[in-house]
Design a protein around this motif. Structure first.
Motif, short mmCIF file in Angstrom:
data_model
loop_
_atom_site.label_atom_id
_atom_site.label_comp_id
_atom_site.label_asym_id
_atom_site.label_seq_id
_atom_site.Cartn_x
_atom_site.Cartn_y
_atom_site.Cartn_z
N ALA A 164 14.28 -1.67 -10.89
CA ALA A 164 13.09 -2.42 -10.49
C ALA A 164 13.22 -2.71 -9.00
O ALA A 164 14.32 -2.69 -8.44
N GLY A 165 12.08 -2.96 -8.36
CA GLY A 165 12.09 -3.28 -6.93
C GLY A 165 11.10 -4.37 -6.61
O GLY A 165 10.11 -4.58 -7.33
N TRP A 166 11.35 -5.04 -5.49
CA TRP A 166 10.57 -6.21 -5.05
C TRP A 166 10.04 -5.91 -3.65
O TRP A 166 10.82 -5.62 -2.74
N ALA A 167 8.71 -5.96 -3.50
CA ALA A 167 8.07 -5.60 -2.24
C ALA A 167 7.21 -6.73 -1.73
O ALA A 167 6.68 -7.54 -2.51
N ASN A 168 7.03 -6.77 -0.40
CA ASN A 168 6.07 -7.71 0.17
C ASN A 168 4.69 -7.04 0.23
O ASN A 168 4.53 -5.86 -0.08
N SER A 169 3.68 -7.81 0.62
CA SER A 169 2.31 -7.29 0.62
C SER A 169 2.15 -6.14 1.60
O SER A 169 1.41 -5.18 1.33
N LYS A 170 2.83 -6.20 2.74
CA LYS A 170 2.71 -5.13 3.73
C LYS A 170 3.18 -3.80 3.13
O LYS A 170 2.56 -2.76 3.35
N THR A 171 4.26 -3.84 2.38
CA THR A 171 4.79 -2.63 1.77
C THR A 171 3.82 -2.08 0.73
O THR A 171 3.59 -0.86 0.65
N LEU A 172 3.24 -2.96 -0.09
CA LEU A 172 2.27 -2.51 -1.09
C LEU A 172 1.07 -1.85 -0.41
O LEU A 172 0.56 -0.83 -0.89
N ARG A 173 0.61 -2.41 0.71
CA ARG A 173 -0.52 -1.80 1.43
C ARG A 173 -0.15 -0.42 1.96
O ARG A 173 -0.94 0.53 1.86
N LEU A 174 1.04 -0.29 2.52
CA LEU A 174 1.48 1.01 3.04
C LEU A 174 1.51 2.06 1.94
O LEU A 174 1.23 3.24 2.18
N ALA A 175 1.87 1.63 0.73
CA ALA A 175 1.97 2.57 -0.39
C ALA A 175 0.63 2.74 -1.11
O ALA A 175 0.54 3.57 -2.03
N GLY A 176 -0.39 1.97 -0.70
CA GLY A 176 -1.69 2.08 -1.35
C GLY A 176 -1.72 1.52 -2.76
O GLY A 176 -2.50 1.97 -3.61
N ILE A 177 -0.88 0.53 -3.02
CA ILE A 177 -0.81 -0.07 -4.36
C ILE A 177 -1.63 -1.36 -4.38
O ILE A 177 -1.34 -2.30 -3.61
N ASP A 178 -2.66 -1.39 -5.22
CA ASP A 178 -3.48 -2.59 -5.32
C ASP A 178 -3.88 -2.80 -6.79
O ASP A 178 -3.34 -2.16 -7.68
N ARG A 179 -4.84 -3.68 -7.02
CA ARG A 179 -5.22 -4.03 -8.39
C ARG A 179 -5.78 -2.84 -9.16
O ARG A 179 -5.83 -2.84 -10.39
N HIS A 180 -6.22 -1.80 -8.44
CA HIS A 180 -6.81 -0.64 -9.10
C HIS A 180 -5.79 0.47 -9.38
O HIS A 180 -6.13 1.45 -10.02
N THR A 181 -4.58 0.30 -8.89
CA THR A 181 -3.56 1.34 -9.06
C THR A 181 -3.02 1.33 -10.49
O THR A 181 -2.58 0.30 -10.99
N ALA A 182 -3.09 2.48 -11.13
CA ALA A 182 -2.55 2.61 -12.49
C ALA A 182 -1.06 2.91 -12.42
O ALA A 182 -0.60 3.67 -11.58
N ALA A 183 -0.33 2.31 -13.33
CA ALA A 183 1.10 2.59 -13.42
C ALA A 183 1.31 3.97 -14.03
O ALA A 183 0.61 4.35 -14.97
N PRO A 184 2.24 4.74 -13.50
CA PRO A 184 2.52 6.05 -14.09
C PRO A 184 3.22 5.90 -15.44
O PRO A 184 3.77 4.83 -15.75
N GLU A 185 3.20 6.96 -16.23
CA GLU A 185 3.92 6.92 -17.51
C GLU A 185 5.40 6.68 -17.23
O GLU A 185 5.98 7.28 -16.32
N GLY A 186 5.99 5.78 -18.01
CA GLY A 186 7.40 5.45 -17.80
C GLY A 186 7.62 4.44 -16.69
O GLY A 186 8.75 4.24 -16.24
N GLY A 187 6.54 3.78 -16.25
CA GLY A 187 6.66 2.77 -15.20
C GLY A 187 5.74 1.59 -15.46
O GLY A 187 4.84 1.66 -16.30
N GLU A 188 5.97 0.52 -14.73
CA GLU A 188 5.16 -0.69 -14.90
C GLU A 188 4.97 -1.38 -13.56
O GLU A 188 5.92 -1.51 -12.77
N ILE A 189 3.73 -1.78 -13.29
CA ILE A 189 3.41 -2.61 -12.12
C ILE A 189 3.14 -4.01 -12.66
O ILE A 189 2.15 -4.22 -13.38
N LEU A 190 4.00 -4.96 -12.34
CA LEU A 190 3.74 -6.32 -12.81
C LEU A 190 2.56 -6.90 -12.06
O LEU A 190 2.41 -6.70 -10.85
#
Length: 550
Positions: A164-190
């Motif tokens: 598991a990993g812990w990211a700040n908001s800046k990192t999530l933005r760089l990766a394009g991860i937001d409320r609309h991002t679906a978790a891949p199979e075998g993974g989970e976005i809390l």
């Protein structure tokens, strides 16, 4: 005539060097395991990197009267210890990351703030080691707890288990991860109550973020491996099974081997996620059992880890009834990847933590075995941590090796019951049960998840207590190993697990003179003190490669 004289002189010199090359180290408390028993000795003779004999000093002194003699001053001598499951690149990279092991949430935030001050503008703040299970409330941290530190860097901090990993908001933005991002199979976005990502990504979801982190160069990988080599030698490891490497890390290993820059024995496992996985398998094994670099195995992770609730369970988590964990591959794809390795004569090593993951892996290995005997491959289950009791005999029937890490039990003891409930603990961390049925255990640490020191592992295996002595009578102590069993798991059986038991694993004649000297006799002290033993010297092929500063 001059040529003949020169040749004769060279032969005389060679003979003289051969006589001088024999070394007899004595005044030791020596221990090794063989196929029959624990063997004690007080002297070891070796020549040109290989063992001549071990036994009584007076006898060996008569047998090798010209040997160079080393009086070890009563120190304890053991065969070089083998870690059957570690991560060398991760260990070396930790020197250039923030290490949050054993820190509270508050102290971790202070460390993060301080560490950020040494970074260049725009540089990533990378680290690992946090463990929410040891914090009050045992809750996962959030991006907000990083954002309020007001650090203008992308932050990515892996959990202690790496799942598991812990990211700040800046990192999530760089990766394009937001409320609309679906978790891949075998993974989970809390996510929080409003559906926004909390900053915690589990297992395959971490890949969404890690793809935007700048990749280390080949030169950086080589430096990380060399740093890890030095750390391994300093704790008495003369061989390590590197549990999952990609193509670039394999290239780094091969270059270091060509440069004669690998000072211990490395047995890397090719990750099934490697670029050109199939091509690398078809290229065949690399090296041989007697070489410093020997690769003939693959690594696949079937599930996640217990601490992050990614371990795949047959029944829901006791402390999270709506969850059963994660399988990292669809079952059919997993079998296909394993079959490809087996068809190319590669050993299969599969990470399996939860009882569902272990059950599926055993099913797949049985499928392969029914099609064609797999006995010679010596397939392994890495961790084999939580097993259904009825699955345990399948290890013996399928001639499998249980690759297990004793310190995991003493680290997990306060969490495993909460995750599993008491009933499922019966088949968990079941070392003695496996040994009694004849299943070999190849012991390791899973560093940098746990410390690399194998004396910590020997201690945990024997006591089932942590290094502070808790619990007083050991956690589920019926599954503890004897010290002889534990030593064998870190030596001869670990060597068997890498197809190297004919050249390393103990100090019988003809094997490599890989050994260590300790400051105390671990067979003669309170078992709770084993972890305090210090490695004073490490020898590989009869050459001293590490000496502890006094």
């Amino acid at each position: 005539m001059q040529i003949l004289r020169t040749l004769a002189a060279a032969l005389v010199a060679a003979a003289s060097m051969g006589a001088q090359a024999t070394t007899l180290i004595h005044n030791v408390s020596g221990y090794q395991t063989t196929d029959r028993a624990l063997v004690r000795f007080n002297a070891l003779a070796f020549d040109r990197g290989k063992v001549l004999a071990s036994g009584d000093f007076q006898q060996l002194n008569r047998q090798y009267p010209q040997a160079q003699k080393i009086d070890a001053g009563g120190k304890t001598l053991l065969p070089g210890l083998i870690d059957a499951h570690g991560h060398m690149l991760g260990l070396g990279q930790l020197n250039r990351m923030l290490d949050l092991r054993d820190q509270s949430l508050d102290s971790a935030r202070v460390s993060i703030k301080q560490y950020a001050k040494q970074l260049a503008p725009g540089e990533w703040l990378l680290g690992r080691g946090w463990n929410q299970v040891t914090w009050p409330g045992k809750q996962f941290p959030t991006r907000t707890q990083l954002d309020t530190l007001d650090i203008d860097h992308p932050i990515w901090l892996r959990r202690v288990d790496g799942h598991a990993g812990w990211a700040n908001s800046k990192t999530l933005r760089l990766a394009g991860i937001d409320r609309h991002t679906a978790a891949p199979e075998g993974g989970e976005i809390l996510r929080d109550a409003s559906g926004e990502p909390t900053g915690i990504l589990i297992d395959n979801a971490m890949g969404l973020l890690q793809r935007v982190i700048p990749k280390p160069t080949l030169a950086q990988d080589k430096k990380s491996l060399q740093d890890a080599f030095a750390q391994a030698l300093a704790v008495g490891l003369t061989s390590v099974h590197d549990a999952g490497i990609n193509e670039q890390t394999l290239q780094a290993y091969r270059e270091l081997a060509r440069e004669n820059a690998i000072p211990l024995r490395m047995y890397p496992m090719l990750s099934v996620n490697s670029h050109n996985y199939a091509k690398l398998l078809r290229a065949g094994h690399i090296g041989s059992p007697s070489e410093r670099l020997y690769m003939r195995s693959i690594k696949l992770s079937a599930d996640g880890a217990l601490g992050s609730r990614g371990a795949a369970l047959l029944e829901p988590y006791h402390d999270r009834p709506q969850e059963k964990g994660l399988l990292l591959y669809p079952e059919a794809e997993m079998l296909s990847l394993l079959k490809l390795a087996s068809d190319n004569q590669f050993q299969i090593n599969v990470h399996a933590i939860g009882d569902r993951a272990n059950h599926i892996v055993l099913n797949h290995l049985e499928t392969l075995h029914k099609a064609s005997s797999q006995k010679d491959h010596r397939h392994r289950v890495e961790h084999a941590q939580v097993l259904q009791v009825k699955d345990i005999p399948r290890f013996q029937r399928l001639n499998l090796i249980a690759s297990m890490q004793p310190t995991h039990a003493t680290s997990d003891k306060n969490m495993a019951g909460a995750r599993l409930g008491e009933a499922r603990l019966t088949g968990a961390y079941a070392w003695q049960t496996l040994l009694k049925q004849g299943t070999p255990i190849a012991a390791g640490s899973d560093f940098p998840v746990e410390p690399a020191n194998p004396l910590f592992g020997l201690h945990a295996a024997v006591t089932r207590r942590d290094r502070q002595g808790a619990p007083e009578r050991g956690w589920r102590a019926a599954e503890a190993m004897s010290l002889e069993q534990a030593l064998r798991a870190f030596t001869l059986d670990a060597a068997y697990a890498s197809h190297q038991e004919m050249v390393i694993g103990n100090l019988t004649p003809g094997k490599f003179a890989d050994f260590i000297l300790l400051d105390r006799d671990i067979f003669a002290i309170d078992p709770q003190a084993i972890w305090r033993a210090q490695v004073l010297e490490t020898w590989v092929e009869g050459e001293k490669v590490y000496t502890r500063d006094h």
